[in-house]
Scaffold this motif. Structure first.
Motif, PDB file in Angstrom:
ATOM      1  N   CYS A 183       5.128 -13.689  -0.708  1.00 57.35           N
ATOM      2  CA  CYS A 183       4.741 -12.758  -0.097  1.00 57.35           C
ATOM      3  C   CYS A 183       4.353 -11.960  -0.234  1.00 57.35           C
ATOM      4  N   LEU A 184       6.083 -11.521   0.669  1.00 56.60           N
ATOM      5  CA  LEU A 184       6.510 -10.640  -0.061  1.00 56.60           C
ATOM      6  C   LEU A 184       7.204  -9.973  -1.241  1.00 56.60           C
ATOM      7  N   LEU A 185       7.740 -10.961  -1.925  1.00 56.73           N
ATOM      8  CA  LEU A 185       8.346 -11.001  -2.796  1.00 56.73           C
ATOM      9  C   LEU A 185       7.283 -10.427  -4.122  1.00 56.73           C
ATOM     10  N   ALA A 186       6.530 -11.060  -4.638  1.00 55.46           N
ATOM     11  CA  ALA A 186       5.147 -10.467  -4.885  1.00 55.46           C
ATOM     12  C   ALA A 186       4.546  -9.090  -4.934  1.00 55.46           C
ATOM     13  N   LEU A 187       4.899  -8.297  -3.305  1.00 60.20           N
ATOM     14  CA  LEU A 187       5.400  -7.304  -3.376  1.00 60.20           C
ATOM     15  C   LEU A 187       5.613  -6.141  -4.130  1.00 60.20           C
ATOM     16  N   ALA A 243       5.568  -3.663  -7.338  1.00 60.39           N
ATOM     17  CA  ALA A 243       6.242  -2.008  -6.807  1.00 60.39           C
ATOM     18  C   ALA A 243       7.136  -2.006  -7.574  1.00 60.39           C
ATOM     19  N   HIS A 244       7.649  -2.549  -8.758  1.00 63.35           N
ATOM     20  CA  HIS A 244       9.059  -2.698  -8.893  1.00 63.35           C
ATOM     21  C   HIS A 244       8.607  -1.880 -10.795  1.00 63.35           C
ATOM     22  N   TYR A 245       7.858  -3.293 -10.903  1.00 59.84           N
ATOM     23  CA  TYR A 245       7.895  -3.534 -12.834  1.00 59.84           C
ATOM     24  C   TYR A 245       6.632  -2.311 -12.988  1.00 59.84           C
ATOM     25  N   LYS A 246       7.427  -1.295 -13.882  1.00 61.33           N
ATOM     26  CA  LYS A 246       6.728  -0.524 -14.257  1.00 61.33           C
ATOM     27  C   LYS A 246       4.664  -1.263 -14.898  1.00 61.33           C
ATOM     28  N   LYS A 247       5.115  -2.352 -15.511  1.00 61.25           N
ATOM     29  CA  LYS A 247       3.798  -2.965 -16.178  1.00 61.25           C
ATOM     30  C   LYS A 247       2.653  -2.737 -15.246  1.00 61.25           C
ATOM     31  N   LEU A 248       3.045  -3.651 -13.685  1.00 65.54           N
ATOM     32  CA  LEU A 248       2.275  -4.340 -12.695  1.00 65.54           C
ATOM     33  C   LEU A 248       1.852  -3.197 -11.521  1.00 65.54           C
ATOM     34  N   LYS A 249       3.119  -1.522 -11.961  1.00 61.29           N
ATOM     35  CA  LYS A 249       2.360  -0.913 -10.726  1.00 61.29           C
ATOM     36  C   LYS A 249       0.990  -0.176 -10.276  1.00 61.29           C
ATOM     37  N   PRO A 250       0.157  -0.455 -11.756  1.00 59.68           N
ATOM     38  CA  PRO A 250      -1.026   0.513 -11.618  1.00 59.68           C
ATOM     39  C   PRO A 250      -2.295  -0.093 -10.698  1.00 59.68           C
ATOM     40  N   PHE A 251      -1.787  -2.179 -10.600  1.00 61.51           N
ATOM     41  CA  PHE A 251      -1.907  -2.879 -10.284  1.00 61.51           C
ATOM     42  C   PHE A 251      -1.636  -3.378  -8.564  1.00 61.51           C
ATOM     43  N   PHE A 252      -0.749  -2.278  -8.252  1.00 57.81           N
ATOM     44  CA  PHE A 252      -0.722  -2.339  -6.928  1.00 57.81           C
ATOM     45  C   PHE A 252      -1.082  -2.104  -5.611  1.00 57.81           C
ATOM     46  N   PRO A 253      -2.268  -1.415  -6.132  1.00 60.61           N
ATOM     47  CA  PRO A 253      -3.341  -1.158  -4.803  1.00 60.61           C
ATOM     48  C   PRO A 253      -4.328  -3.264  -4.652  1.00 60.61           C
ATOM     49  N   TRP A 254      -4.291  -3.271  -5.487  1.00 60.16           N
ATOM     50  CA  TRP A 254      -5.170  -4.189  -5.746  1.00 60.16           C
ATOM     51  C   TRP A 254      -4.214  -5.981  -5.063  1.00 60.16           C
ATOM     52  N   ALA A 255      -3.604  -5.266  -6.353  1.00 61.33           N
ATOM     53  CA  ALA A 255      -2.573  -6.658  -5.228  1.00 61.33           C
ATOM     54  C   ALA A 255      -2.055  -7.036  -4.044  1.00 61.33           C
ATOM     55  N   SER A 256      -1.839  -5.450  -3.460  1.00 59.40           N
ATOM     56  CA  SER A 256      -0.973  -5.854  -2.079  1.00 59.40           C
ATOM     57  C   SER A 256      -2.470  -6.015  -1.447  1.00 59.40           C
ATOM     58  N   MET A 257      -4.049  -5.753  -1.188  1.00 58.86           N
ATOM     59  CA  MET A 257      -5.063  -5.945  -1.037  1.00 58.86           C
ATOM     60  C   MET A 257      -4.822  -7.850  -0.886  1.00 58.86           C
ATOM     61  N   ALA A 258      -4.759  -7.692  -2.381  1.00 59.59           N
ATOM     62  CA  ALA A 258      -4.571  -9.818  -2.355  1.00 59.59           C
ATOM     63  C   ALA A 258      -3.472 -10.392  -1.885  1.00 59.59           C
ATOM     64  N   ILE A 259      -2.411  -9.493  -1.483  1.00 58.84           N
ATOM     65  CA  ILE A 259      -1.364 -10.730  -0.676  1.00 58.84           C
ATOM     66  C   ILE A 259      -1.631 -10.692   0.995  1.00 58.84           C
ATOM     67  N   VAL A 260      -1.879  -9.465   1.396  1.00 62.25           N
ATOM     68  CA  VAL A 260      -2.589  -9.628   2.980  1.00 62.25           C
ATOM     69  C   VAL A 260      -3.506 -10.466   2.503  1.00 62.25           C
ATOM     70  N   LEU A 261      -4.729 -10.774   1.779  1.00 59.90           N
ATOM     71  CA  LEU A 261      -5.831 -11.441   2.287  1.00 59.90           C
ATOM     72  C   LEU A 261      -4.816 -12.777   2.207  1.00 59.90           C
ATOM     73  N   TRP A 262      -4.693 -13.289   1.207  1.00 58.43           N
ATOM     74  CA  TRP A 262      -3.153 -14.376   0.733  1.00 58.43           C
ATOM     75  C   TRP A 262      -3.030 -14.754   2.100  1.00 58.43           C
ATOM     76  N   ALA A 263      -2.204 -14.090   2.939  1.00 57.53           N
ATOM     77  CA  ALA A 263      -0.897 -13.876   3.588  1.00 57.53           C
ATOM     78  C   ALA A 263      -2.093 -14.226   4.844  1.00 57.53           C
ATOM     79  N   VAL A 264      -2.846 -13.717   5.236  1.00 58.56           N
ATOM     80  CA  VAL A 264      -3.563 -13.884   6.336  1.00 58.56           C
ATOM     81  C   VAL A 264      -4.360 -15.008   6.861  1.00 58.56           C
ATOM     82  N   ILE A 265      -4.997 -15.200   5.293  1.00 61.37           N
ATOM     83  CA  ILE A 265      -5.657 -16.972   5.188  1.00 61.37           C
ATOM     84  C   ILE A 265      -4.912 -18.255   5.524  1.00 61.37           C
ATOM     85  N   SER A 266      -3.394 -18.297   4.623  1.00 65.37           N
ATOM     86  CA  SER A 266      -3.029 -19.080   4.068  1.00 65.37           C
ATOM     87  C   SER A 266      -2.498 -19.271   5.363  1.00 65.37           C
TER      88      SER A 266
END
Length: 419
Positions: free
Chosen positions: A100-104, A108-131
């Motif tokens: 989860c931390l690596l995905a975050l 945050a690091h790769y330019k092409k993925l940066k625009p999706f950072f907020p949505w990815a963060s919420m998805a990662i937190v959602l998955w982290a809490v449930i799993s």
């Protein structure tokens, strides 16, 4: 003037920011105007991404130390009856957290993925809490279940603090994760106290929300103060530039003044001397200007000076430099220009002023306003000083006036005179 418009707009913006600061002090966390609100959250997100990038390796080291502390502890506290099952779940939880931390970090690091950072963060937190809830609460050892409470609380708080996502959006994500996790546990018939588990999940979510709101409130105030400082800096720059402009330019004609001319002469003289290139200097004087002022008045005289300054400016090249030397005198510097080129420019100036056809009833040489122009050329001679160069050009003007005015006169630096 343009600078006054910019200054007025900046002053207006500064007053608005000061009003927002005042309201923030009275009511913390108040929403900004739309554009400023978008700018704040973009900056807040960018800072979160930068922090994740900057402290990634420190995070890796911290997580490694965490594993070293957790794994041996889990080994000793796990119930021997269910050792294999519980220990595997503990290891899977650690691996899951690392992923989860690596995905975050990737978002945050790769330019092409940066625009999706907020949505990815919420998805990662959602998955982290449930799993993590399922992995830690499906073990048989009670001590591990108690430890799970702390881990879930940590995930929530890290999700709020690390990601920079709006607290309300993360609150919705956290509550959704809590509901889904509870449903999964109940559907799987996992033995849990629903009331206690609900308090842990929802309580951690709300606590993370409150911490995030406090951090955002502080960041909002810092953002406003920094914004105010930037506007103040821009206002100071405008003031400084305008003062510099006023110190270097003549107020009446809007061209350079004598002070600026002295500085430019020094620069171009040194350049010509160093590169052994030609530098021409023109001295211009309005003929019988005192008579004009006495007859037509000083206001008309100022109009004439302004018109002549514009005519000179229009007649020279973009690389040339013109200044008001004082009173009715003007100077023109022509870099990399020999005597022939200087005479051509001088002729353009002379004709430009002649075309103005400004009536001059008290002139002794013409019915219109005329000029006397004297010039010389410096060719990089090492034995001739800047003062001598200026003096020869001044002598050329004197000779033009002495010979009857309304003419162009060239004098060489070697005192060879050519009319």
């Amino acid at each position: 003037m343009e600078y006054k418009y910019k200054l007025a707009k900046l002053q207006y913006d500064k007053e608005k920011i000061e009003g927002l600061i005042s309201r923030q002090k009275r009511r913390a966390g108040q929403v900004f105007p739309k554009q400023l609100e978008l700018e704040f959250w973009e900056q807040y997100l960018e800072r979160a991404r930068d922090n994740i990038n900057q402290y990634f390796w420190s995070g890796v080291l911290t997580y490694f130390i965490f594993i070293l502390l957790i794994v041996p502890g889990d080994y000793w506290i796990i119930d021997k009856t269910h050792f294999r099952y519980d220990f595997i779940h503990s290891l899977l939880g650690l691996v899951n957290g690392a992923l989860c931390l690596l995905a975050l970090f990737f978002f945050a690091h790769y330019k092409k993925l940066k625009p999706f950072f907020p949505w990815a963060s919420m998805a990662i937190v959602l998955w982290a809490v449930i799993s993590m809830t399922w992995l830690t609460m499906t073990v048989h050892t009670e001590a591990l279940k108690h430890q799970a409470m702390m881990i879930i609380c940590t995930i929530y708080i890290m999700g709020y603090v690390l990601t920079g996502v709006k607290p309300f959006h993360m609150l919705l994500t956290g509550l959704m994760a809590a509901i889904i996790a509870l449903i999964i546990l109940m559907v799987s018939f996992v033995k849990i106290d629903v009331m206690v588990m609900s308090r842990v999940l929802v309580g951690s979510c709300v606590m993370g929300f409150l911490i995030s709101k406090m951090l955002c409130t502080r960041e909002r105030m810092i953002f406003l103060i920094m914004h105010q400082a930037k506007i103040s800096e821009r206002i100071n720059i405008i003031h400084t530039n305008e003062l510099l402009h006023l110190s270097q330019h003549d107020e009446l004609t809007k061209i350079s003044n004598r002070r600026n001319f002295d500085e430019m002469l020094n620069v171009l003289y040194d350049q010509a001397k160093r590169n052994k290139t030609a530098l021409s200097l023109l001295f211009i004087d309005v003929d019988h200007f005192k008579n004009y002022n006495d007859y037509y008045g000083h206001q008309k005289g100022d109009d004439v000076i302004s018109s002549i300054a514009r005519a000179i400016k229009d007649a020279i090249r973009h690389m040339d430099f013109v200044a008001r030397y004082g009173g009715e005198e003007f100077v023109v510097l022509l870099p990399e220009t020999d005597a022939h080129g200087a005479y051509a420019v001088a002729s353009n100036i002379y004709k430009g002023i002649d075309r103005l056809a400004i009536p001059h009833a008290k002139s002794l040489v013409s019915k219109h306003v005329t000029i006397s122009l004297g010039f010389t050329v410096y060719r990089g001679e090492a034995d001739l000083t800047e003062h001598e160069f200026l003096s020869v050009a001044d002598q050329a003007l004197y000779r033009a006036k002495q010979l009857g005015r309304n003419q162009i006169y060239f004098q060489s630096m070697q005192t060879e005179q050519v009319a």
